[in-house]
Design a protein around this motif. Structure first.
Motif, PDB file in Angstrom:
ATOM      1  N   ARG A   1     -16.732 -12.626  44.892  1.00 30.83           N
ATOM      2  CA  ARG A   1     -17.417 -12.396  43.620  1.00 30.83           C
ATOM      3  C   ARG A   1     -18.933 -12.420  43.751  1.00 30.83           C
ATOM      4  O   ARG A   1     -19.625 -11.559  43.194  1.00 30.83           O
ATOM      5  CB  ARG A   1     -16.985 -13.503  42.645  1.00 30.83           C
ATOM      6  N   ASP A   2     -19.469 -13.376  44.496  1.00 29.38           N
ATOM      7  CA  ASP A   2     -20.919 -13.570  44.502  1.00 29.38           C
ATOM      8  C   ASP A   2     -21.639 -12.565  45.388  1.00 29.38           C
ATOM      9  O   ASP A   2     -22.629 -11.972  45.000  1.00 29.38           O
ATOM     10  CB  ASP A   2     -21.259 -15.001  44.927  1.00 29.38           C
ATOM     11  N   SER A   3     -21.121 -12.356  46.607  1.00 24.37           N
ATOM     12  CA  SER A   3     -21.806 -11.437  47.522  1.00 24.37           C
ATOM     13  C   SER A   3     -21.309 -10.005  47.335  1.00 24.37           C
ATOM     14  O   SER A   3     -21.944  -9.065  47.787  1.00 24.37           O
ATOM     15  CB  SER A   3     -21.551 -11.875  48.969  1.00 24.37           C
TER      16      SER A   3
ATOM     17  N   MET B   1     -30.543 -12.599  42.216  1.00 23.77           N
ATOM     18  CA  MET B   1     -29.893 -12.781  40.921  1.00 23.77           C
ATOM     19  C   MET B   1     -30.864 -13.415  39.920  1.00 23.77           C
ATOM     20  O   MET B   1     -31.671 -14.248  40.290  1.00 23.77           O
ATOM     21  CB  MET B   1     -28.683 -13.690  41.070  1.00 23.77           C
TER      22      MET B   1
ATOM     23  N   PRO C   1     -13.338 -16.102  41.613  1.00 20.81           N
ATOM     24  CA  PRO C   1     -14.101 -15.994  42.866  1.00 20.81           C
ATOM     25  C   PRO C   1     -13.608 -14.921  43.832  1.00 20.81           C
ATOM     26  O   PRO C   1     -14.385 -14.423  44.629  1.00 20.81           O
ATOM     27  CB  PRO C   1     -13.986 -17.378  43.497  1.00 20.81           C
TER      28      PRO C   1
ATOM     29  N   ARG D   1     -20.839 -17.674  38.130  1.00 21.30           N
ATOM     30  CA  ARG D   1     -20.687 -18.185  39.503  1.00 21.30           C
ATOM     31  C   ARG D   1     -20.068 -19.591  39.466  1.00 21.30           C
ATOM     32  O   ARG D   1     -20.711 -20.577  39.820  1.00 21.30           O
ATOM     33  CB  ARG D   1     -22.058 -18.203  40.195  1.00 21.30           C
TER      34      ARG D   1
ATOM     35  N   ASP E   1     -15.532 -10.734  37.307  1.00 22.35           N
ATOM     36  CA  ASP E   1     -16.835 -11.369  37.537  1.00 22.35           C
ATOM     37  C   ASP E   1     -17.231 -12.192  36.315  1.00 22.35           C
ATOM     38  O   ASP E   1     -17.703 -13.321  36.422  1.00 22.35           O
ATOM     39  CB  ASP E   1     -17.919 -10.307  37.806  1.00 22.35           C
TER      40      ASP E   1
END
Ligand code: ATP
Length: 511
Positions: free
Chosen positions: A489-491, A1, A463, A403, A458
Motif C-alpha cells: 500500500r505505501d510504496s 507524501m 496494507p 497508512r 488504500d
C-alpha cells in the motif's frame, strides 16, 4: 507524501470515516444524538484490533497482569466510596439567551484594558490560539467603540476564575453579548438509572464513568484466587459513560466511550516513582507499536498543587490532534486511596499479606487509563495522508491513503482477479481468498478497474493487495504459474510471490 493540516485534516478524516464505514453518528436517521457514535464495518475491525493488541501485550504476554470484566452497573456505594457521587463534576455555565451550555473551564475571557482602565470584556472558547483570539477581539472592541488610548495585552483567564462582579460583564461565546451567562455550578457527569421495579431514591444506580472501580471492588476476589503476588496488575476493557457538558471533536470526547485501564498494585514500601515511569514508558512504546508516531507524543506532568490530596503524581501522554495537543493516556500514582476507601465503605479488609516478610499492608497503585476511541482517533489522524498515484491512463491523481500499521488495519489483504469476466481468474482468486481467510481478514473485490480497486483499499488502510492475473494461470510460462502480485500500500511496489508462500509471508508482515 503530504499531510494536510488542522481543521482541513479533521474534516477530511470525519468525511472519510463516514464514507468508508469507519464511524457514523449514532441514530443519524433521527437527527443523531450528540456525544454518541457508531463504528461501521471497517471501524469495528479497527477498534477490535486496538483492543486485541492491548489485551495481548498488557495481559496475555505478561505474568504479572490478569484480566477482569466487571459489570457496568455496580452497587451505588462503590461510587460514594470512590468520590464520584460527591465530586465527579464539571463546572457548568448556561447562556440564558441562546440556551447553550458550556464548561466554565472552556470559556476564556479577558478585560479590555485601555490606558490602565477596564473598558469591557471579551471572551472565546478554548482553542489552540486563546491569547491571539482574545487580543483580536479586544482590538475589534476598541475599534467598534471608537475608543482612544493604548490597548494593553490581554490577560486570559478561564471562567471558573471570574469574580462575581465580572460575570455579568463577560460576553457569552454564543451571542457575543454580556449579561446572559450564569455563575458556574457543579454538574455531576454520572448517568443515573434505576435498578428493579421501584423508581425511588433507594433504587438509584449509575452507569460507570470509569472501569477502574471494578478492579478495586474485586481486588479481594482476585487475591483469593491465589494467582497473583505483589507487584501485579488487574486490567479491564469496557464501556464507560460520562454525561459530558460539551462532547466535541468527533470521537475525542463522547458521552459513551470505551476505556482500557489497568491497576498495578505495588508494595507501600516500593519506589512508586520508578513504577510510574515504567508504565509511562510502556504506554508510549505501545502507542508507537500500533502506529502512533513518537513525534506526535509529549508528556504533561500535572502540577503538584492541582493534584488530589492522595495523588503522588499524574502524567498525561499527550497527542498532537489536528485540533490541538490533548490528553490521550493518563498515568496516575494513586497511593492506597482507592483500596482504603473501599475498605472503609464496605467493611471488607482490602489488605495484602506478604508471605516472605509476614507483613500485612494496603498496596499502593499505579493506574494507566486510556480511551479506545481516543487511540482510534490518534491512529486515524496519524495515518491519513494524500499523495500522487497514476490513474488508468497513467495521469497522476491525488490518492488518499490510510497508512495504518498492519497489525491495526481492519483488512490485512485484499484479493483481486485482474478481470471479472474471466472465469479462470475469478475461480483462482476465490481460491486464494479462501486460502488466506482462516489466517487474516481478507476482502475480495472484482468490481471496476484494478487501479480503482487498489485506490479503494488504500483509503481503507489495507496494507496488501493480492492480484491474480494471467501469469498466475501459467499463460506466460510454467515458472510464473501459481504466483500472484503482492502490492504494498505505501510504496505501491509490486512483487511476484508464490501462492504457497503467501500465508506465511502475510502473517509475518501483519503481525
Ligand atoms: P479529560 O480531562 O479529557 O476529560 P480525564 O482526565 O477526565 O479526561 P480520565 O478520567 O483520566 O480522563 O480517563 C482516562 C482516559 O479515558 C482519558 O485519558 C481518555 O483517553 C479517556 N476518556 C475520558 N473521558 C473521555 C470521553 N468523554 N470520551 C472519550 N474518551 C474519554
Amino acid at each position: 507524501m503530504t499531510e494536510p493540516n488542522t481543521a482541513d485534516l479533521m474534516e477530511k478524516i470525519v468525511s472519510l470515516c463516514k464514507r468508508r464505514g469507519f464511524i457514523f453518528q449514532s441514530s443519524e436517521i433521527y437527527g443523531g444524538l450528540n456525544g454518541f457514535w457508531d463504528y461501521g464495518p471497517l471501524g469495528v475491525e479497527l477498534i477490535k484490533n486496538i483492543r486485541d493488541s492491548w489485551w495481548n501485550d498488557m495481559v496475555r504476554s505478561r505474568d504479572d497482569v490478569v484480566g477482569l470484566e466487571s459489570s457496568i452497573i455496580m452497587h451505588p456505594k462503590v461510587w460514594e466510596a470512590s468520590g464520584h457521587v460527591g465530586g465527579f463534576t464539571d463546572p457548568m455555565v448556561d447562556c440564558k439567551v441562546s440556551k447553550q451550555r458550556f464548561r466554565a473551564d472552556q470559556i476564556f475571557y479577558s478585560p479590555v484594558v485601555i490606558d490602565g482602565h477596564t473598558a469591557g470584556y471579551v471572551s472565546v472558547l478554548e482553542s489552540e490560539r486563546i491569547a491571539e483570539e482574545l487580543q483580536e477581539k479586544a482590538d475589534q472592541f476598541k475599534r467598534k467603540k471608537a475608543l482612544q488610548g493604548k490597548l494593553e495585552p490581554v490577560q486570559p483567564r478561564d471562567f471558573t476564575e471570574a469574580k462575581p462582579e465580572e460575570i455579568p460583564l463577560i460576553p457569552s461565546p454564543a451571542t457575543g453579548e454580556p449579561g446572559s451567562l450564569t455563575p458556574p455550578r457543579a454538574f455531576n457527569m454520572m448517568f443515573e438509572t434505576h435498578v428493579g421495579a421501584l423508581r425511588d431514591e433507594s433504587a438509584i444506580a449509575y452507569l460507570r464513568p470509569e472501569t477502574a472501580q471494578g478492579m478495586f471492588a474485586d481486588f479481594k476476589a482476585i487475591l483469593d484466587t491465589g494467582r497473583v503476588k505483589i507487584p501485579f496488575g488487574i486490567a479491564q476493557i469496557g464501556k464507560s459513560f460520562r454525561n459530558e457538558i460539551t462532547p466535541r471533536n468527533f470521537i475525542f470526547r463522547s458521552r459513551e466511550f470505551e476505556q482500557m485501564e489497568m491497576e498495578y498494585f505495588i508494595s507501600d514500601q516500593d519506589d512508586w516513582a520508578k513504577w510510574h515511569r515504567y508504565w509511562i514508558d510502556w504506554c508510549r512504546n505501545w502507542l508507537v507499536s500500533v502506529g502512533v508516531p513518537a513525534s506526535h507524543l509529549s508528556e504533561y506532568d500535572h502540577p503538584k498543587e492541582k493534584l488530589a490530596f492522595y495523588s503522588k503524581g499524574t502524567t498525561d501522554i499527550m497527542f498532537r490532534y489536528p485540533f490541538g495537543v490533548q490528553e490521550l493516556w493518563g498515568i496516575a500514582a494513586r497511593g492506597d486511596y482507592d483500596l482504603s476507601q473501599h475498605a472503609r465503605f464496605s467493611g471488607a479488609p482490602l489488605v495484602y499479606f506478604d508471605d516472605a516478610t509476614k507483613r500485612r499492608y494496603v498496596p499502593h497503585v499505579i493506574e494507566p487509563a486510556v480511551g479506545v476511541d481516543r487511540i482510534a482517533l490518534a491512529i486515524l489522524c496519524s495515518a491519513y495522508c494524500e499523495d500522487k498515484a497514476p490513474d488508468e491512463k497513467g495521469n497522476l491523481e491525488t490518492r488518499v491513503v490510510l497508512r495504518l500499521a498492519p497489525r491495526i488495519a481492519p483488512i490485512k489483504a485484499a484479493v483481486f482477479p485482474l478481470l471479472k469476466n474471466k472465469p479462470e481468474l475469478v475461480k483462482k482468486a476465490k481460491e486464494v481468498r479462501d486460502l488466506l481467510r482462516p489466517h487474516l481478514t481478507v476482502f475480495y473485490d472484482e468490481a471496476g478497474a484494478i487501479g480503482r480497486r487498489y485506490r479503494r483499499q488504500d483509503e481503507a488502510g489495507t496494507p496488501f493487495g493480492v492480484t491474480v492475473d494471467f501469469d498466475t494461470l501459467g499463460e506466460k510460462g510454467a515458472e510464473l504459474k501459481d504466483t500472484v502480485t503482492l502490492r504494498d500500500r505505501d510504496s505501491m511496489k509490486q512483487e511476484r510471490v508464490k501462492i504457497g508462500e503467501l500465508v506465511g509471508m502475510l502473517l509475518e508482515k501483519t503481525r
